[in-house]
Design an enzyme around this catalytic site. Structure first.
Site, mmCIF file in Angstrom:
data_model
loop_
_atom_site.group_PDB
_atom_site.id
_atom_site.type_symbol
_atom_site.label_atom_id
_atom_site.label_comp_id
_atom_site.label_asym_id
_atom_site.label_seq_id
_atom_site.Cartn_x
_atom_site.Cartn_y
_atom_site.Cartn_z
ATOM 1 N N LYS A 120 3.836 -14.918 1.966
ATOM 2 C CA LYS A 120 3.233 -16.078 0.642
ATOM 3 C C LYS A 120 5.873 -15.844 0.759
ATOM 4 O O LYS A 120 6.147 -15.555 -0.234
ATOM 5 C CB LYS A 120 3.496 -15.580 -0.533
ATOM 6 N N ASP A 124 -2.446 -18.454 0.585
ATOM 7 C CA ASP A 124 -3.831 -19.085 -0.493
ATOM 8 C C ASP A 124 -4.270 -20.170 0.382
ATOM 9 O O ASP A 124 -4.885 -20.587 -0.022
ATOM 10 C CB ASP A 124 -2.796 -19.563 -1.904
ATOM 11 N N ASP A 170 -6.420 -7.310 3.880
ATOM 12 C CA ASP A 170 -7.408 -6.781 3.234
ATOM 13 C C ASP A 170 -8.023 -7.628 2.839
ATOM 14 O O ASP A 170 -9.136 -8.356 2.612
ATOM 15 C CB ASP A 170 -6.705 -6.289 2.560
ATOM 16 N N TYR A 220 0.962 -1.407 0.052
ATOM 17 C CA TYR A 220 -0.252 0.253 -0.184
ATOM 18 C C TYR A 220 0.739 0.864 0.008
ATOM 19 O O TYR A 220 0.186 2.844 -0.711
ATOM 20 C CB TYR A 220 -0.825 -0.055 1.137
ATOM 21 N N ASP A 232 -11.872 -9.590 4.640
ATOM 22 C CA ASP A 232 -13.221 -9.127 3.721
ATOM 23 C C ASP A 232 -13.778 -10.978 4.386
ATOM 24 O O ASP A 232 -14.840 -11.279 3.692
ATOM 25 C CB ASP A 232 -13.174 -8.485 2.063
HETATM 26 C C1 IPM Z 1 -10.154 -1.347 4.040
HETATM 27 C C2 IPM Z 1 -10.583 -1.093 2.842
HETATM 28 C C3 IPM Z 1 -9.471 0.098 2.721
HETATM 29 C C4 IPM Z 1 -8.548 -0.708 2.035
HETATM 30 C C5 IPM Z 1 -9.615 1.137 1.566
HETATM 31 C C6 IPM Z 1 -11.111 2.106 1.599
HETATM 32 C C7 IPM Z 1 -8.297 2.116 1.060
HETATM 33 O O1 IPM Z 1 -10.740 -1.932 1.946
HETATM 34 O O2 IPM Z 1 -10.276 -0.938 5.470
HETATM 35 O O3 IPM Z 1 -10.234 -3.031 4.151
HETATM 36 O O4 IPM Z 1 -7.995 -1.112 1.318
HETATM 37 O O5 IPM Z 1 -7.215 -0.503 3.471
HETATM 38 MG MG MG Z 2 -10.668 -3.458 2.239
#
Ligand code: IPM
Ligand code: MG
Length: 370
Positions: free
Chosen positions: A194, A227, A251, A143, A255
């Site tokens: 990885k 993975d 990230d 990032y 999710d």
């Molecule tokens: C998160 C989001 C952020 C990230 C975005 C909005 C920059 O997806 O907090 O997970 O990728 O960190």
């Molecule tokens: Mg995110």
């Protein structure tokens, strides 16, 4: 009398302001019923800030965030700002906060509440009782790594570049937070990278292994490729206690883990930095969900993730364990009573909107405190 706790609210874009409104009810309740008062300030971030100030986060907002005891964040982004250059996009709002406040450890729990077992797309027997914590590094890696950018090549092609880079110091400080968390939980830590294809991943593995052996011999440490971890998370998520991983893998995996619980709309998170000389630990709390432009303005967003982020804030920033637990109990009881926003709707439940959900949490707080 102790000074009031300074809280900065940054609702942001999309459903951010809608779910923040419900947290306000809970903050008011805390002030009236538990005599926990906050110096509240609210400011602009993301697209909302771009529209008014021409920047995703102003210096004065960053200064207020630095000065606050804790920041409660909503969400940023939306189609309106999608064509802006990378350094001007709403997402810079949250990335700058993480970076400028040194918030290097992003704690993302995935907890399956019993009333929502059926809301998961996975079988109840796979997710029932799930309680895992992902610790995502959040100020380094791909990032922020240099070089980055889009070049033009002599042959007329373009080339996009980002760099995954980690130092031992960056790995150790986030690793330490993860080990400490594991020592207060089920004493198992899985480090994810990885190492089979990336040098930064190999260094990650070696550094975490050395840290564990040196400082946390009581924690059962394992290592897993990212993975495989994604696969294991849907195959048998309860094998995990705490996971520690890089910014990008965290990230993705957070999710994924959130959907095990039924909805992105349920999960809070905390992003913390190192304790400074005055004893303060910078911290920002935010739901894992984004700004959800598709449902923004409809009054149907699930406010639970933001409300539970506030509970995390009480626990982590102010040591108010009882009050945090009270909010979590109230939220669970609302769900158990059958009230549901569309994202967690189930047969036989009552479909309600954001405000009804927020009011119901306050009603349950009243009952629990009676
Ligand atoms: C998160 C989001 C952020 C990230 C975005 C909005 C920059 O997806 O907090 O997970 O990728 O960190
Ligand atoms: Mg995110």
């Amino acid at each position: 009398m102790p000074a009031n706790k300074k809280l900065l609210l940054l609702p942001g874009d999309g459903i951010g302001p809608e779910v923040m409104r419900e947290v306000r009810r809970v903050i008011d309740w805390m002030a009236h019923r538990r005599a926990i008062s906050f110096d509240l300030a609210e400011d602009l971030v993301g697209g909302a800030s771009i529209d008014v100030r021409g920047t995703p986060i102003s210096d004065s907002t960053l200064a207020s965030a630095r000065d606050a005891d804790a920041v409660l964040f909503g969400a940023v982004g939306g189609p309106k700002w999608d064509s802006l250059d990378f350094d001007k996009r709403p997402e810079i709002g949250i990335l700058a906060l993480r970076r400028e406040l040194g918030l290097f450890a992003n704690l993302r729990p995935a907890l399956v509440l019993e009333p929502l077992v059926e809301a998961s797309t996975l079988k109840p027997e796979v997710v029932r009782g799930l309680d895992l914590m992902i610790v995502r590094e959040s100020t380094g890696g791909i990032y922020f790594g240099e070089p980055r950018g889009i070049d033009s090549l002599p042959d007329g092609q373009k080339r996009g570049i980002n760099t995954e880079v980690y130092t031992t110091g960056e790995i150790e400080r986030v690793g330490r937070i993860a080990f400490e968390l594991a020592s207060r939980r089920r004493k198992r830590l899985c480090s994810v990278e990885k190492a089979n294809v990336m040098e930064s991943g190999l260094l990650w593995r070696q550094t975490i292994a050395a840290l564990g052996a040196r400082e946390f011999p009581g924690i059962a440490l394992s290592h897993m490729y990212a993975d495989n971890c994604a696969m294991q998370l849907v195959r048998n998520p309860r094998q995990f206690d705490v996971i520690v991983t890089s910014n990008l893998f965290g990230d993705l995996l957070s999710d994924l883990a959130s959907m095990l619980t039924g909805s992105l709309g349920m999960l809070p998170s905390a992003t913390i930095g190192a304790v400074d000389a005055s004893g303060k630990r910078p911290a920002l709390y935010e739901p894992i969900h984004g700004s959800a432009p598709d449902i923004a303005g409809k009054g149907i967003a699930n406010p639970m993730a933001e409300i539970l982020s506030f509970a995390m804030l009480l626990r982590w920033s102010f040591g108010l364990e009882d009050d945090a637990a009270l909010i979590e109990r109230a939220a669970t009881r609302v769900l158990a009573s059958g009230l549901r926003t569309p994202d967690v709707m189930a047969p036989g439940c009552a479909r309600v909107g954001t405000a009804v959900m927020g009011e119901a949490v306050v009603r349950e707080l009243d009952k629990l405190a009676a």
